[in-house]
Write a protein that holds these residues in place. Sequence first.
Motif, PDB file in Angstrom:
ATOM      1  N   MET A  48      35.539  50.418  31.789  1.00 50.57           N
ATOM      2  CA  MET A  48      36.158  49.100  31.806  1.00 50.57           C
ATOM      3  C   MET A  48      37.038  48.858  30.584  1.00 50.57           C
ATOM      4  O   MET A  48      37.812  47.912  30.554  1.00 50.57           O
ATOM      5  CB  MET A  48      35.088  48.013  31.900  1.00 50.57           C
ATOM      6  N   ALA A  49      36.920  49.710  29.562  1.00 50.92           N
ATOM      7  CA  ALA A  49      37.690  49.515  28.336  1.00 50.92           C
ATOM      8  C   ALA A  49      39.190  49.659  28.592  1.00 50.92           C
ATOM      9  O   ALA A  49      40.000  49.076  27.874  1.00 50.92           O
ATOM     10  CB  ALA A  49      37.245  50.506  27.276  1.00 50.92           C
ATOM     11  N   ASP A  50      39.569  50.448  29.611  1.00 49.29           N
ATOM     12  CA  ASP A  50      40.975  50.633  29.904  1.00 49.29           C
ATOM     13  C   ASP A  50      41.498  49.577  30.869  1.00 49.29           C
ATOM     14  O   ASP A  50      42.653  49.634  31.303  1.00 49.29           O
ATOM     15  CB  ASP A  50      41.222  52.031  30.475  1.00 49.29           C
ATOM     16  N   HIS A  51      40.666  48.619  31.227  1.00 45.94           N
ATOM     17  CA  HIS A  51      41.073  47.535  32.110  1.00 45.94           C
ATOM     18  C   HIS A  51      41.319  46.260  31.311  1.00 45.94           C
ATOM     19  O   HIS A  51      40.636  45.980  30.328  1.00 45.94           O
ATOM     20  CB  HIS A  51      39.982  47.254  33.152  1.00 45.94           C
ATOM     21  N   LEU A  52      42.298  45.490  31.735  1.00 45.15           N
ATOM     22  CA  LEU A  52      42.490  44.170  31.161  1.00 45.15           C
ATOM     23  C   LEU A  52      41.379  43.265  31.680  1.00 45.15           C
ATOM     24  O   LEU A  52      41.024  43.300  32.851  1.00 45.15           O
ATOM     25  CB  LEU A  52      43.850  43.604  31.559  1.00 45.15           C
ATOM     26  N   ARG A  53      40.850  42.428  30.794  1.00 43.01           N
ATOM     27  CA  ARG A  53      39.823  41.466  31.187  1.00 43.01           C
ATOM     28  C   ARG A  53      40.398  40.053  31.130  1.00 43.01           C
ATOM     29  O   ARG A  53      40.968  39.661  30.119  1.00 43.01           O
ATOM     30  CB  ARG A  53      38.610  41.542  30.260  1.00 43.01           C
ATOM     31  N   ILE A  54      40.209  39.328  32.212  1.00 45.56           N
ATOM     32  CA  ILE A  54      40.617  37.933  32.240  1.00 45.56           C
ATOM     33  C   ILE A  54      39.389  37.072  32.488  1.00 45.56           C
ATOM     34  O   ILE A  54      38.631  37.307  33.426  1.00 45.56           O
ATOM     35  CB  ILE A  54      41.712  37.673  33.305  1.00 45.56           C
ATOM     36  N   GLY A  55      39.158  36.113  31.612  1.00 46.11           N
ATOM     37  CA  GLY A  55      37.993  35.243  31.721  1.00 46.11           C
ATOM     38  C   GLY A  55      38.344  33.940  32.418  1.00 46.11           C
ATOM     39  O   GLY A  55      39.347  33.300  32.096  1.00 46.11           O
ATOM     40  N   ILE A  56      37.509  33.562  33.401  1.00 46.52           N
ATOM     41  CA  ILE A  56      37.699  32.288  34.089  1.00 46.52           C
ATOM     42  C   ILE A  56      36.360  31.552  34.116  1.00 46.52           C
ATOM     43  O   ILE A  56      35.303  32.169  33.969  1.00 46.52           O
ATOM     44  CB  ILE A  56      38.254  32.466  35.520  1.00 46.52           C
ATOM     45  N   PRO A  57      36.372  30.237  34.308  1.00 46.62           N
ATOM     46  CA  PRO A  57      35.117  29.486  34.349  1.00 46.62           C
ATOM     47  C   PRO A  57      34.194  29.985  35.461  1.00 46.62           C
ATOM     48  O   PRO A  57      34.651  30.302  36.560  1.00 46.62           O
ATOM     49  CB  PRO A  57      35.573  28.051  34.597  1.00 46.62           C
ATOM     50  N   SER A  58      32.906  30.023  35.172  1.00 46.05           N
ATOM     51  CA  SER A  58      31.937  30.555  36.123  1.00 46.05           C
ATOM     52  C   SER A  58      31.531  29.548  37.188  1.00 46.05           C
ATOM     53  O   SER A  58      31.012  29.936  38.244  1.00 46.05           O
ATOM     54  CB  SER A  58      30.687  31.037  35.389  1.00 46.05           C
ATOM     55  N   LYS A  59      31.761  28.264  36.915  1.00 53.40           N
ATOM     56  CA  LYS A  59      31.378  27.257  37.904  1.00 53.40           C
ATOM     57  C   LYS A  59      32.194  25.994  37.707  1.00 53.40           C
ATOM     58  O   LYS A  59      32.904  25.849  36.712  1.00 53.40           O
ATOM     59  CB  LYS A  59      29.885  26.938  37.797  1.00 53.40           C
ATOM     60  N   GLY A  60      32.082  25.087  38.666  1.00 51.71           N
ATOM     61  CA  GLY A  60      32.803  23.824  38.567  1.00 51.71           C
ATOM     62  C   GLY A  60      34.167  23.867  39.221  1.00 51.71           C
ATOM     63  O   GLY A  60      34.604  24.894  39.751  1.00 51.71           O
ATOM     64  N   ARG A  61      34.847  22.733  39.167  1.00 56.61           N
ATOM     65  CA  ARG A  61      36.153  22.603  39.808  1.00 56.61           C
ATOM     66  C   ARG A  61      37.174  23.565  39.215  1.00 56.61           C
ATOM     67  O   ARG A  61      37.995  24.147  39.943  1.00 56.61           O
ATOM     68  CB  ARG A  61      36.651  21.163  39.665  1.00 56.61           C
ATOM     69  N   LEU A  62      37.126  23.762  37.898  1.00 59.86           N
ATOM     70  CA  LEU A  62      38.099  24.652  37.261  1.00 59.86           C
ATOM     71  C   LEU A  62      37.882  26.097  37.685  1.00 59.86           C
ATOM     72  O   LEU A  62      38.833  26.881  37.719  1.00 59.86           O
ATOM     73  CB  LEU A  62      38.024  24.522  35.743  1.00 59.86           C
ATOM     74  N   SER A  63      36.657  26.464  38.040  1.00 64.26           N
ATOM     75  CA  SER A  63      36.392  27.798  38.557  1.00 64.26           C
ATOM     76  C   SER A  63      37.114  28.013  39.888  1.00 64.26           C
ATOM     77  O   SER A  63      37.747  29.051  40.113  1.00 64.26           O
ATOM     78  CB  SER A  63      34.886  28.002  38.744  1.00 64.26           C
ATOM     79  N   GLU A  64      37.042  27.004  40.752  1.00 64.75           N
ATOM     80  CA  GLU A  64      37.714  27.091  42.045  1.00 64.75           C
ATOM     81  C   GLU A  64      39.228  27.126  41.871  1.00 64.75           C
ATOM     82  O   GLU A  64      39.922  27.905  42.543  1.00 64.75           O
ATOM     83  CB  GLU A  64      37.310  25.900  42.911  1.00 64.75           C
ATOM     84  N   VAL A  65      39.736  26.285  40.975  1.00 64.92           N
ATOM     85  CA  VAL A  65      41.180  26.246  40.718  1.00 64.92           C
ATOM     86  C   VAL A  65      41.669  27.586  40.187  1.00 64.92           C
ATOM     87  O   VAL A  65      42.706  28.114  40.623  1.00 64.92           O
ATOM     88  CB  VAL A  65      41.514  25.122  39.723  1.00 64.92           C
ATOM     89  N   SER A  66      40.915  28.184  39.256  1.00 64.36           N
ATOM     90  CA  SER A  66      41.304  29.459  38.653  1.00 64.36           C
ATOM     91  C   SER A  66      41.318  30.575  39.691  1.00 64.36           C
ATOM     92  O   SER A  66      42.265  31.373  39.755  1.00 64.36           O
ATOM     93  CB  SER A  66      40.347  29.818  37.514  1.00 64.36           C
TER      94      SER A  66
END
Length: 284
Positions: free
Chosen positions: A1-19
């Motif tokens: 996974m070190a050669d992959h870009l990681r993007i963090g998004i919210p795990s729950k809530g409305r912003l999780s759905e939006v993301s």
Amino acid sequence: MADHLRIGIPSKGRLSEVSSDLLSAAGLSFRRQERSLFARVRDMPIDVTFLRTDDIPILCAEGAIDLGITGGDLVAESGAVVVTRLKLGVGNVRLALCVPDDSDVKRPVELDGKRVATSFPQITTGYLAQHRATPHIVRLTGSVEVMIALGVADAIVDLVETGSTLAANRLHVLAELGRYETVLIQNPATPHGHIADRICRRLEGVVIARAWSLLEYNVPEEKLAEAEQITPGFNSPTVNRLEQPGWFAVRAMVKRSEVIEVMERLEQLGATAVLETAITNCRL
């Protein structure tokens, strides 16, 4: 996974759905297994990480993730050293200093030595320091609107959307500290800059598309110049002559928030066959 870009998004809530919806619309296809913290994006060297929303700025600054989707208010409060790549056009809020309707406080400086309840102690302290006030900050993580009624605070600093909650608690806005929305942030030292640029460009296409509609209509030649003033387009409208003599077909991008008013103006001008088409993605 070190050669992959990681993007963090919210795990729950409305912003999780939006993301998730934004990433999907940008062509990043992934499926989250139940309670899993990671998901692999199909056909791209990208991993999606599901995190607490307010942890995302710090984790991005520390290099645990390369990109993150979170609230601009949380980025400002954290003080994290990150690059804001893109405003995502959702989650618009304002951070406001509020006092009771019957309060004697009329200016921020008058809060010196008084109690201010907030979930944004850093922003609040900095703002009031600019106004020569040093309050006692009551740090909270939940709802703060009721803290004055409970006798915990003399004022609050909180996110305000419609103002209905303030009215229900007999509060009003004394000052606005800032306006924020959901943003895409990036670790300034990410080794995956080229992939980050691709993601940013894709998301930008979705964000712009959602803010505009494509309007098409027919208009008589003597009204064409006036119609073009009403619909100047993103750069300029597309105009084609119709088979019917003296008539032209016009296509132009119009801000979605203005479409109804523009359609009415075109109709009053004498335009016919006025049609709106939603734009799902674009490159401008």
